[in-house]
Design a protein around this motif. Structure first.
Motif, PDB file in Angstrom:
ATOM      1  N   LEU A   1       0.830  -1.206   0.000  1.00 26.48           N
ATOM      2  CA  LEU A   1       0.000   0.000   0.000  1.00 26.48           C
ATOM      3  C   LEU A   1       0.865   1.257   0.000  1.00 26.48           C
ATOM      4  N   CYS A   2       1.960   1.233   0.769  1.00 22.16           N
ATOM      5  CA  CYS A   2       2.877   2.384   0.805  1.00 22.16           C
ATOM      6  C   CYS A   2       3.504   2.614  -0.564  1.00 22.16           C
ATOM      7  N   GLU A   3       3.856   1.527  -1.246  1.00 26.78           N
ATOM      8  CA  GLU A   3       4.442   1.653  -2.583  1.00 26.78           C
ATOM      9  C   GLU A   3       3.429   2.250  -3.556  1.00 26.78           C
ATOM     10  N   ALA A   4       2.183   1.787  -3.474  1.00 29.99           N
ATOM     11  CA  ALA A   4       1.144   2.304  -4.361  1.00 29.99           C
ATOM     12  C   ALA A   4       0.871   3.777  -4.103  1.00 29.99           C
ATOM     13  N   ALA A   5       1.123   4.234  -2.870  1.00 29.51           N
ATOM     14  CA  ALA A   5       0.902   5.640  -2.512  1.00 29.51           C
ATOM     15  C   ALA A   5       2.075   6.535  -2.930  1.00 29.51           C
ATOM     16  N   GLY A   6       3.099   5.928  -3.542  1.00 27.49           N
ATOM     17  CA  GLY A   6       4.199   6.729  -4.073  1.00 27.49           C
ATOM     18  C   GLY A   6       5.456   6.784  -3.228  1.00 27.49           C
ATOM     19  N   PHE A   7       5.518   5.994  -2.166  1.00 27.56           N
ATOM     20  CA  PHE A   7       6.734   5.970  -1.350  1.00 27.56           C
ATOM     21  C   PHE A   7       7.746   5.028  -2.002  1.00 27.56           C
ATOM     22  N   ASP A   8       8.934   5.560  -2.318  1.00 27.85           N
ATOM     23  CA  ASP A   8       9.905   4.758  -3.067  1.00 27.85           C
ATOM     24  C   ASP A   8      10.952   4.093  -2.172  1.00 27.85           C
ATOM     25  N   VAL A   9      10.883   4.333  -0.864  1.00 28.78           N
ATOM     26  CA  VAL A   9      11.708   3.607   0.101  1.00 28.78           C
ATOM     27  C   VAL A   9      10.799   3.169   1.243  1.00 28.78           C
ATOM     28  N   VAL A  10      10.779   1.874   1.533  1.00 31.70           N
ATOM     29  CA  VAL A  10       9.993   1.359   2.652  1.00 31.70           C
ATOM     30  C   VAL A  10      10.946   0.693   3.638  1.00 31.70           C
ATOM     31  N   LEU A  11      10.989   1.225   4.847  1.00 35.67           N
ATOM     32  CA  LEU A  11      11.847   0.683   5.899  1.00 35.67           C
ATOM     33  C   LEU A  11      10.978  -0.093   6.880  1.00 35.67           C
ATOM     34  N   VAL A  12      11.310  -1.362   7.106  1.00 38.19           N
ATOM     35  CA  VAL A  12      10.550  -2.195   8.031  1.00 38.19           C
ATOM     36  C   VAL A  12      11.412  -2.449   9.265  1.00 38.19           C
ATOM     37  N   GLU A  13      10.990  -1.882  10.387  1.00 35.99           N
ATOM     38  CA  GLU A  13      11.727  -2.057  11.645  1.00 35.99           C
ATOM     39  C   GLU A  13      11.054  -3.140  12.482  1.00 35.99           C
ATOM     40  N   THR A  14      11.835  -4.041  13.030  1.00 39.50           N
ATOM     41  CA  THR A  14      11.269  -5.084  13.882  1.00 39.50           C
ATOM     42  C   THR A  14      11.556  -4.786  15.345  1.00 39.50           C
ATOM     43  N   VAL A  15      10.875  -5.523  16.221  1.00 39.01           N
ATOM     44  CA  VAL A  15      11.108  -5.339  17.652  1.00 39.01           C
ATOM     45  C   VAL A  15      12.440  -5.940  18.073  1.00 39.01           C
ATOM     46  N   GLY A  16      13.064  -6.715  17.183  1.00 35.01           N
ATOM     47  CA  GLY A  16      14.391  -7.246  17.467  1.00 35.01           C
ATOM     48  C   GLY A  16      14.411  -8.405  18.433  1.00 35.01           C
ATOM     49  N   ILE A  17      13.310  -9.151  18.506  1.00 30.23           N
ATOM     50  CA  ILE A  17      13.283 -10.320  19.379  1.00 30.23           C
ATOM     51  C   ILE A  17      12.696 -11.500  18.620  1.00 30.23           C
ATOM     52  N   GLY A  18      12.858 -12.689  19.171  1.00 29.90           N
ATOM     53  CA  GLY A  18      12.280 -13.874  18.548  1.00 29.90           C
ATOM     54  C   GLY A  18      12.875 -14.146  17.184  1.00 29.90           C
ATOM     55  N   GLN A  19      12.025 -14.552  16.249  1.00 29.67           N
ATOM     56  CA  GLN A  19      12.493 -14.892  14.910  1.00 29.67           C
ATOM     57  C   GLN A  19      12.087 -13.827  13.897  1.00 29.67           C
TER      58      GLN A  19
END
Length: 329
Positions: free
Chosen positions: A144-162
């Motif tokens: 959805l972010c890409e379709a809205a015109g965002f050309d960089v998508v950063l996915v941050e995780t909580v840094g735990i588990g898998q």
């Protein structure tokens, strides 16, 4: 008497989203995150409708243990990218509140500069107990972010588990953040994480920490030599940087660009995305099957009975699994 809400116009929502409306994007992500069956059906229709407008963005996963400075790093990197003319979307998966089940929203408060920019969109989503702390609908939100015109998508995780594996299966570039510290700390290196990483970056390389950061980087470079890289066309670099001062941020992004160029030239990027799509399909199928087991009253009653027989030792788990599968036919 309350007025009945008009049904959601998916075509209108898609049109507004394509035009770059942040309100439409927020509504669309809320729709895909909804657990209501009618909303889920509309969300599937919306994502399918927008599919031709996706796929052109840089998809970067960022992970690291709590305290490594993920949010501060994203704030610095996102601000740099906007200065370079990019539009940046951040999908920050917050730990869920134990009381309400909602997102705690802590990450957004640590991205002060980025959250103030008109060219940035930050969406904290509750992990809701999903495996690895990655929100169940992060993939759809990314499209959805890409379709809205965002050309960089950063996915941050909580840094735990898998979460590392989950993020790796939805992004093009996987960045692992580490803290300065060698010796005993390096012995605790998560081999699985390092094998998945397309780059390792040592944060807090400033002031008194600078020397330690350089030593740690050298240690990780040595460790990477004995591990097999994910692609024969890319050997993960190890860099130092400071999210606080901004030193090294441009160098990190240049490595992302170098990786993109190498993966495109070899065809690995297209192959990775195809593989991710298939994994996504199977993941969705598993979720739908489990949802059906929990939602249909007649099926749920039979499953409870089978569970009780397994617990009492009257039925083996293998036979029980077969019986449950037959209920779905």
């Amino acid at each position: 008497m309350t007025e009945k809400k008009a049904p959601l116009d998916i075509k209108s929502l898609a049109r507004d989203l394509r035009s770059g409306s942040r309100a439409a994007l927020a509504r669309a992500i809320t729709l895909v995150e909804s657990r209501r069956s009618d909303h889920q059906a509309l969300a599937r229709e919306l994502v399918q409708m927008l599919l031709p407008d996706t796929g052109k963005a840089f998809r970067v996963g960022i992970t690291g243990s709590p305290g490594v400075g993920k949010s501060t790093t994203i704030d610095a990197l996102g601000t740099y990218l906007i200065e370079q003319g990019h539009k940046v979307a951040v999908l920050a998966v917050d730990p869920s509140s134990a009381r309400s089940g909602g997102s705690i929203l802590g990450d957004k408060t640590r991205m002060a500069r980025l959250s103030a920019s008109d060219d940035a969109f930050i969406r904290p989503s509750p992990s809701s107990g999903t495996l690895g702390g990655v929100a169940a609908k992060t993939r759809e939100a990314m499209l959805l972010c890409e379709a809205a015109g965002f050309d960089v998508v950063l996915v941050e995780t909580v840094g735990i588990g898998q979460s590392e594996t989950a993020v790796c299966d939805m992004t093009d570039f996987f960045l692992a953040l580490m803290l300065p510290g060698g010796g005993d700390e390096l012995q605790g290196i998560k081999k699985g994480l390092v094998e998945l990483a397309d780059m390792i970056a040592i944060n807090k390389a400033d002031g008194d920490n600078l020397k330690r950061a350089n030593v740690t980087a050298a240690d990780y470079r040595g460790a990477l030599h004995i591990l097999t890289p994910r692609s024969e066309h890319w050997h993960p670099p190890v860099e130092t940087y400071s999210a606080l001062t901004g030193d090294g941020i441009a160098k990190i992004w240049q490595k992302v660009l170098d990786h993109r160029k190498a993966m495109n030239a070899s065809g690995d990027l297209a192959a990775r995305r195809r593989e991710q799509q298939v994994k996504w399909m199977w993941s969705m199928l598993e979720q739908r099957m489990l949802a059906r087991l929990r939602s249909e009253a007649s099926v749920r009653t039979k499953v409870k009975k089978i569970e009780a027989e397994v617990a009492e030792g009257h039925l083996t788990p293998a036979i029980a699994a077969e019986q449950i599968l037959e209920l779905l036919q």
